[in-house]
Scaffold this active site. Structure first.
Site, mmCIF file in Angstrom:
data_model
loop_
_atom_site.group_PDB
_atom_site.id
_atom_site.type_symbol
_atom_site.label_atom_id
_atom_site.label_comp_id
_atom_site.label_asym_id
_atom_site.label_seq_id
_atom_site.Cartn_x
_atom_site.Cartn_y
_atom_site.Cartn_z
ATOM 1 N N SER A 114 -36.405 2.844 12.311
ATOM 2 C CA SER A 114 -35.695 4.034 12.807
ATOM 3 C C SER A 114 -35.848 5.099 11.731
ATOM 4 C CB SER A 114 -34.222 3.716 13.062
ATOM 5 O OG SER A 114 -33.555 3.414 11.867
ATOM 6 N N HIS A 170 -33.038 -2.039 15.966
ATOM 7 C CA HIS A 170 -33.273 -3.250 15.170
ATOM 8 C C HIS A 170 -33.004 -4.539 15.937
ATOM 9 C CE1 HIS A 170 -32.713 -0.939 11.120
ATOM 10 N NE2 HIS A 170 -33.773 -0.563 11.801
ATOM 11 N N GLN A 230 -26.711 0.956 15.348
ATOM 12 C CA GLN A 230 -27.714 0.103 14.699
ATOM 13 C C GLN A 230 -27.154 -0.950 13.737
ATOM 14 O OE1 GLN A 230 -31.541 1.960 13.279
ATOM 15 N NE2 GLN A 230 -30.659 1.455 11.299
ATOM 16 N N GLU A 231 -26.177 -0.538 12.928
ATOM 17 C CA GLU A 231 -25.728 -1.467 11.873
ATOM 18 C C GLU A 231 -24.220 -1.464 11.699
ATOM 19 O OE1 GLU A 231 -27.811 -0.463 8.204
ATOM 20 O OE2 GLU A 231 -29.501 0.126 9.461
ATOM 21 N N GLU A 238 -32.764 -7.022 10.330
ATOM 22 C CA GLU A 238 -32.186 -7.094 8.990
ATOM 23 C C GLU A 238 -31.316 -8.340 8.818
ATOM 24 O OE1 GLU A 238 -30.343 -3.309 8.263
ATOM 25 O OE2 GLU A 238 -32.282 -2.306 8.226
ATOM 26 N N ASP A 295 -23.634 2.275 10.607
ATOM 27 C CA ASP A 295 -24.772 3.204 10.678
ATOM 28 C C ASP A 295 -25.135 3.357 12.150
ATOM 29 O OD1 ASP A 295 -27.036 4.716 10.514
ATOM 30 O OD2 ASP A 295 -28.259 3.237 9.456
ATOM 31 N N GLU A 306 -22.642 6.167 8.377
ATOM 32 C CA GLU A 306 -23.975 6.741 8.128
ATOM 33 C C GLU A 306 -24.565 7.289 9.421
ATOM 34 O OE1 GLU A 306 -26.555 3.893 6.182
ATOM 35 O OE2 GLU A 306 -28.329 4.841 7.067
ATOM 36 N N ASP A 327 -28.812 9.966 6.388
ATOM 37 C CA ASP A 327 -30.047 9.211 6.154
ATOM 38 C C ASP A 327 -31.220 10.004 6.734
ATOM 39 O OD1 ASP A 327 -32.145 7.407 6.144
ATOM 40 O OD2 ASP A 327 -31.216 5.937 7.464
ATOM 41 N N LYS A 373 -33.686 5.986 -0.014
ATOM 42 C CA LYS A 373 -34.714 4.996 0.308
ATOM 43 C C LYS A 373 -35.994 5.436 -0.391
ATOM 44 C CE LYS A 373 -33.296 3.948 5.100
ATOM 45 N NZ LYS A 373 -33.367 4.546 6.466
ATOM 46 N N SER A 386 -30.627 1.918 -0.448
ATOM 47 C CA SER A 386 -30.940 1.167 0.782
ATOM 48 C C SER A 386 -32.338 0.561 0.812
ATOM 49 C CB SER A 386 -30.786 2.110 1.974
ATOM 50 O OG SER A 386 -31.250 1.505 3.158
ATOM 51 N N HIS A 387 -32.405 -0.586 1.449
ATOM 52 C CA HIS A 387 -33.667 -1.238 1.812
ATOM 53 C C HIS A 387 -34.218 -0.566 3.065
ATOM 54 C CE1 HIS A 387 -31.576 -3.936 5.042
ATOM 55 N NE2 HIS A 387 -31.083 -2.732 5.001
ATOM 56 N N ARG A 388 -35.317 -1.116 3.638
ATOM 57 C CA ARG A 388 -35.785 -0.716 4.959
ATOM 58 C C ARG A 388 -35.692 -1.920 5.891
ATOM 59 N NH1 ARG A 388 -37.667 4.710 5.311
ATOM 60 N NH2 ARG A 388 -36.857 4.324 7.399
ATOM 61 N N SER A 389 -35.775 -1.662 7.192
ATOM 62 C CA SER A 389 -35.681 -2.789 8.123
ATOM 63 C C SER A 389 -36.906 -3.704 8.029
ATOM 64 C CB SER A 389 -35.464 -2.300 9.548
ATOM 65 O OG SER A 389 -36.410 -1.317 9.877
ATOM 66 N N LYS A 445 -27.139 -1.264 0.444
ATOM 67 C CA LYS A 445 -27.264 -2.108 1.637
ATOM 68 C C LYS A 445 -28.640 -2.740 1.623
ATOM 69 C CE LYS A 445 -28.727 1.267 5.163
ATOM 70 N NZ LYS A 445 -28.550 1.673 6.561
HETATM 71 O O1 LIG Z 1 -31.572 3.291 9.298
HETATM 72 C C1 LIG Z 1 -31.528 2.682 8.232
HETATM 73 O O2 LIG Z 1 -30.655 2.960 7.430
HETATM 74 C C2 LIG Z 1 -32.588 1.679 7.856
HETATM 75 C C3 LIG Z 1 -32.209 0.596 6.918
HETATM 76 O O3 LIG Z 1 -31.109 -0.159 7.317
HETATM 77 O O4 LIG Z 1 -33.333 1.232 8.929
HETATM 78 P P1 LIG Z 1 -34.910 1.594 8.972
HETATM 79 O O5 LIG Z 1 -35.528 1.034 7.761
HETATM 80 O O6 LIG Z 1 -35.417 1.010 10.248
HETATM 81 O O7 LIG Z 1 -34.991 3.102 8.982
HETATM 82 MG MG LIG Z 2 -29.750 4.649 8.511
#
Ligand SMILES: O=C(O)[C@@H](CO)OP(=O)(O)O
Ligand SMILES: [Mg+2]
Length: 423
Positions: free
Chosen positions: A43, A155, A163-164, A205, A242, A288, A315, A340, A367-370, A391
């Site tokens: 995303s 996701h 999403q989260e 994730e 998020d 978020e 984000d 990121k 943050s990580h990525r998905s 996260k």
């Molecule tokens: O939206 C987000 O914050 C991220 C990470 O959780 O997802 P993605 O890496 O798919 O952008």
């Molecule tokens: Mg996000």
């Protein structure tokens, strides 16, 4: 000098979704070797730096051999002979070499892989842990692990639009204890889902991805999970959300459509009101991307209404880019920014984004990525940046656990000096 770069090359490897990504190897004159692997999002924000893909038949067009080749030729030719401890010079040399606004010539994936591998090699050669090399001797704060426990949106293939949903163990005394709180809650939620005959399969994730009657039902399940694990919602553990609102906004601005939960079309104001209801009912402390990336009006309103009470993180709207963060600070669009590394494409620019947030009195959320790999750069980077929270997914996927385990190691190594707090 020993920290001079002697060799750089890349390999095409797989990420946690089974898609190709890059691993970059760097070798210094003193024989130090290091490598780093590049994550990938699903995303994504429109203004993210470009992830270069091959568009050929192999891997359905997702191969990264062009990016690998850019590392092996153009980038290697330019950087071999440079000092790995001069991170800024190295990153800006690549930015110049690329010459585009969004790193589309060489690929942000190619550039970031080199940037991270160079930092790792320099730290190793100097015999410093990466977090200390990047953050200095005061890098002692271990981030609160905001663990993604329930997935929806892009996701997962379930009936949750947001999403989260993350667990935030801010009431724990240490990182190790915080991780225990969230892992125990992960298991207690699994038990609840099983009992209700809801799916215990997980999203990208690693958070559970059950079909819920509504987005509210998802959050109620989590609160039940917290209680069943023996914790107090709001005291030991709170919740972070998020929305990743881009993914249910048809024009990225004000036309929202919550298809899965059956809520249907919603305006920006309706989403803001819905958040208000949730904030009254549930212990949410961070939100978020409540709105889509072009919904500046909505973001501003959301922050004005709730910014005193919770952390409002941008984000997709800021994409770790100081150009957009600066504008967001000026317009009061949020009070925090997601960081990121691959959204912007270099370690140096990510640090600049963090610094800009700090100077403005904003928070920043690492943050990580998905799509991830087993690389643990993010764990060290989060400690170095001193942001207090990160996260990096759930308790059941190796590529996420690798980061949490690295943080356990860092906390252990720091001993008495380690700090853990939300504020
Ligand atoms: O939206 C987000 O914050 C991220 C990470 O959780 O997802 P993605 O890496 O798919 O952008
Ligand atoms: Mg996000």
């Amino acid at each position: 000098m020993e920290t001079i770069i002697d060799e750089i090359y890349a390999l095409e490897i797989l990420d946690s979704r089974g898609n190709p990504t890059l691993r970059v190897y760097v070798e210094l004159l003193d024989g130090t070797k290091a490598y780093a692997s590049v994550p990938s999002g699903a995303s994504t924000g429109q203004n993210e730096a470009l992830e270069l893909r091959d568009n050929k038949k192999r891997y359905g067009g997702k191969g990264v051999l062009k990016a690998v080749n850019n590392v092996n030729t153009t980038i290697a030719n330019a950087l071999i002979g440079m000092d790995a401890t001069k991170q800024k010079d190295i990153d800006y040399s690549m930015i110049e070499l690329d010459g585009t606004e969004n790193k589309s010539k060489l690929g942000a994936n190619a550039i970031l892989g080199v940037s991270m591998a160079v930092a790792k090699a320099a730290a190793k050669s100097l015999n410093l842990p990466l977090y200390q090399y990047l953050g200095g001797t005061n890098a002692v704060r271990i981030p609160v692990p905001c663990m993604n426990i329930l997935n929806g949106g892009e996701h997962a293939d379930n009936s949750v639009d947001f999403q989260e949903f993350m667990l935030v163990p801010h009431g724990a005394p240490t990182f190790a204890e915080g991780l225990r709180y969230v892992a125990e809650t992960f298991h207690s939620l699994k038990g609840i889902l099983k009992k209700r005959k809801l799916a215990t399969s997980v999203g990208d994730e690693g958070g559970f991805a059950p079909d819920c009657e509504s987005n509210e039902a998802a959050i109620e399940l989590i609160i039940e999970g917290i209680k069943k694990a023996g914790y107090k919602p709001g005291k030991d553990l709170s919740i972070a959300v998020d929305n990743a609102a881009n993914s249910f906004c048809t024009n990225l601005k004000d036309n929202y459509n919550l298809i899965w939960s059956g809520k249907g079309k919603m305006t920006s104001d309706e989403i803001i009101d819905l958040a208000g209801e949730w904030l009254d009912k549930y212990p949410i402390i961070l939100w978020e991307d409540p709105l889509a990336e072009k919904d500046y009006k909505g973001f501003k309103k959301f922050t004005k209404k709730y910014g005193d009470k919770i952390e409002v993180v941008g984000d997709d709207i800021f994409v770790t880019n100081t150009k957009y963060i600066k504008d967001g600070i000026k317009k009061n669009l949020a009070n925090s920014c997601l960081i990121k590394l691959n959204q912007i494409g270099t370690v140096t620019e990510s640090i600049e984004a963090v610094r800009m947030c700090r100077d403005a009195g904003w928070r920043y959320f690492l943050s990580h990525r998905s799509g991830e790999t087993e690389d643990t750069f993010l764990a060290d980077f989060a400690v170095a940046m001193d942001g207090g929270h990160l996260k990096t997914g759930s308790a059941c996927r190796g590529e996420r656990i690798a980061k949490y385990n690295r943080l356990l190691e860092i906390e252990h190594e720091l001993g008495e000096r380690a700090e853990y707090r939300w504020d």
